[in-house]
Design an enzyme around this catalytic site. Structure first.
Site, PDB file in Angstrom:
ATOM      1  CG  PHE A  43      -0.195  -0.067   2.532  1.00 52.07           C
ATOM      2  CD1 PHE A  43       0.512  -1.181   2.923  1.00 52.07           C
ATOM      3  CD2 PHE A  43      -0.189   1.044   3.358  1.00 52.07           C
ATOM      4  CE1 PHE A  43       1.208  -1.200   4.112  1.00 52.07           C
ATOM      5  CE2 PHE A  43       0.498   1.031   4.558  1.00 52.07           C
ATOM      6  CZ  PHE A  43       1.205  -0.102   4.932  1.00 52.07           C
ATOM      7  N   PRO A  44       0.307   2.388  -0.388  1.00 51.67           N
ATOM      8  CG  PRO A  44      -1.049   3.894  -1.511  1.00 51.67           C
ATOM      9  CD  PRO A  44      -1.087   2.618  -0.775  1.00 51.67           C
ATOM     10  CB  CYS A  45       4.755   5.555   1.930  1.00 49.72           C
ATOM     11  SG  CYS A  45       5.618   6.446   3.198  1.00 49.72           S
ATOM     12  CD  GLN A  46      -2.120   7.362   1.056  1.00 46.70           C
ATOM     13  OE1 GLN A  46      -2.654   6.537   1.776  1.00 46.70           O
ATOM     14  NE2 GLN A  46      -2.757   7.952   0.045  1.00 46.70           N
ATOM     15  CG  ASN A  69       4.700   1.272   2.561  1.00 40.56           C
ATOM     16  OD1 ASN A  69       5.229   2.119   1.859  1.00 40.56           O
ATOM     17  ND2 ASN A  69       3.497   1.426   3.087  1.00 40.56           N
TER      18      ASN A  69
END
Ligand SMILES: C[S@@+](CC[C@H](N)C(=O)[O-])C[C@H]1O[C@@H](n2cnc3c(N)ncnc32)[C@H](O)[C@@H]1O
Length: 391
Positions: A81-84, A123
Site C-alpha cells: 500500500f502507499p506510504c502516506q 511498503n
C-alpha cells in the site's frame, strides 16, 4: 475448501505479486477475495491482468474505501500500500480519525472487523522514517494501532539483491500475527522467533534500541508528540514495547543482470542518436542551479554519475514506474553497436514474474506495473515460513 487451507485476502493487488508468490510456495494458500482499483485512470489495466490470470471472481475492481465492509473472514491479509500521512485527529464524537484517502486506515478497519490471524504488508522503506518533520511518527502509529488490536508486529527492510534476486529493490515487509504474548521484545525474538530468521539470514545485528510507545496516551498523543525518531531496518513490537535494530545481511550469491537478458531480438527497442545523447546527459554527474518556486531561494542541485549503459555483472537497480522512458533511473543496455531499452520481459524477470505476465497490455503499462510491483520470490520465501508456522 480444505481445512488446512490458508484463506488469503489480497488488497491493492496490482497485477498479483503477492498471490503469485504465495501460490508458487504452496497450494495451501487460497486467495478468496482480492481488491484492485486504479484511481488515476479510467482504464483498469492492472485489474484486467489480474483477472486474466485468475478468472475466478475473486477480484473486486472498486475503490477499497467503498467495499471494505464486504471483505470476508480470512486467515492472512496481504497487500502493498502507499506510504502516506498516517496522522490522526480527534473527531467531534471524541473518537479518532485518520485523514480521508489514507489507505492505511482501510487496512486498519478490515483488520479490526475481520481479525485475521496473520497480516503481511509491503511498503517503501521511507515508511520507517516518515514524515520528514517528525521522523518515525507514521510507523509508530501503525505499530501502536496493530498492537492495540492484539498483534505482535515485526518488520524487516529487505534488499532483494542481497538474497540472490536480480534487482536491488529495498522494501519493508511487515508481518503481524495475533497473539496474547506480553513478552518484552529483545534481540532474541528477532534471532529465534522472527518470520524472517531462516529465509533472510543475517551476519550481524547492531545499534539496537528500544522504544516504549505506551508512554503515549493514544494515537492522537503519538501524532502530536512522538519524538523517538525513525525506526531501524529490523524490529518487533509487542504491546507497545518496541525493539529495533540495524543489521548486515549474510549475502547470498548475487544474480547479475546478464542472467535475465531477453534473448529475443524482436523485443529490442534501440535509442535514437538524440535519445542516446539525452540519456547520457541524464546519467552524468551534474551541479545545476535551481530556484525554489515557493521562496525564490536559489540552490545548487547536484547528482552523481550513474553507469551508462548498465553494468551487466551486477543485479539491476530499483525499477520505477517510469522505466522504459528516457530517464535517469531507466535501465539502458548495450546490445551490439546500439543501446536499447530494457524489454518488458526483462522488467518482469527482475521482479520474478513469469515471462509475458502483462503482455496483453501496451509496453508503457507493462513497465508501470512492474515499477509498482514487488519481488515475487521474497513473498514465496515468507510464504514458506508462514506454512511452517501454521503447522
Ligand atoms: C504498490 S501497488 C501494489 C502492486 C502489487 N503488489 C503488485 O504485485 O502488482 C498499489 C496498488 O494499489 C492500487 N490502489 C490505489 N488506490 C486504491 C484504492 N483506493 N482502492 C484499491 N486499490 C487502490 C493501485 O492501483 C496499485 O495497483
Amino acid at each position: 475448501m480444505n481445512k488446512k487451507d490458508i484463506e488469503v485476502v489480497e488488497l491493492f493487488a496490482g497485477v498479483g505479486g503477492f498471490r503469485l508468490g504465495l501460490e508458487k510456495t504452496s497450494n495451501s494458500f487460497k486467495t478468496i477475495w482480492a481488491n484492485q482499483w486504479e484511481p488515476s485512470t479510467q482504464a483498469q489495466h492492472a485489474a484486467d491482468v489480474y483477472q486474466e490470470h485468475w478468472n475466478d471472481g475473486t477480484l473486486v475492481n472498486e475503490d477499497i474505501s467503498l467495499v471494505w465492509e464486504n471483505v470476508p473472514k480470512h486467515d492472512l491479509l496481504v497487500g502493498g500500500f502507499p506510504c502516506q500521512d498516517y496522522s490522526v485527529a480527534q473527531t467531534k464524537a471524541k473518537g479518532i480519525q485518520g485523514k480521508k484517502g489514507v489507505l492505511w486506515w482501510e487496512i486498519y478497519k478490515i483488520v479490526k472487523k475481520n481479525k485475521p490471524s496473520m497480516i503481511l504488508l509491503e511498503n517503501v522503506d521511507r515508511l520507517l522514517k516518515s514524515p520528514v518533520n517528525q521522523r518515525g511518527r507514521d510507523f509508530a502509529i501503525m505499530l501502536s494501532s496493530l498492537n492495540e488490536l492484539g498483534y505482535i508486529v515485526e518488520w524487516r527492510t529487505i534488499n532483494a539483491a542481497d538474497y540472490g534476486f536480480p534487482q536491488k529493490r529495498k522494501r519493508v515487509f511487515i508481518f503481524a500475527r495475533k497473539s496474547n504474548s506480553k513478552k518484552t521484545p529483545t534481540k532474541k525474538f528477532i534471532e529465534k522467533e522472527s518470520i524472517f530468521r531462516n529465509e533472510f539470514p543475517v551476519e550481524t545485528f547492531y545499534d539496537s534500541k528500544q522504544i516504549d510507545l505506551n508512554k503515549y496516551e493514544d494515537l492522537i498523543d503519538i501524532t502530536q508528540k512522538y519524538k523517538e525518531g525513525k525506526f531501524a531496518e529490523s524490529g518487533v513490537s509487542i504491546k507497545g514495547k518496541v525493539f529495533h535494530t540495524k543489521y548486515k545481511a549474510s549475502l547470498s550469491k548475487q544474480t547479475p543482470f546478464k542472467d535475465i537478458l531477453d534473448k529475443n531480438q524482436k523485443n529490442y527497442k534501440f535509442l535514437t542518436d538524440k535519445q542516446r545523447e539525452i540519456a547520457a546527459y541524464q546519467k552524468s554527474s551534474k551541479r545545476i542551479e535551481r530556484q525554489s518556486k515557493e521562496t525564490g531561494f536559489k540552490y545548487l542541485y547536484s547528482e552523481g554519475k550513474m553507469s551508462y549503459p548498465e553494468v551487466m555483472e551486477l543485479p539491476g537497480r530499483t525499477m520505477l514506474t517510469s522505466e522504459g522512458t528516457i530517464n535517469r533511473s531507466s535501465h539502458f543496455i548495450k546490445s551490439g553497436k546500439g543501446i536499447r531499452f530494457m524489454t518488458p520481459i526483462e522488467a518482469e524477470r527482475m521482479n520474478g514474474f513469469d515471462d509475458n505476465w502483462t503482455s496483453s497490455k501496451h509496453d508503457r503499462f507493462r513497465y508501470f506495473a512492474m515499477g509498482n510491483a514487488l519481488v515475487v520470490g521474497i513473498i514465496s520465501k515468507i510464504g514458506k515460513e508462514i506454512i511452517k508456522n501454521v503447522k
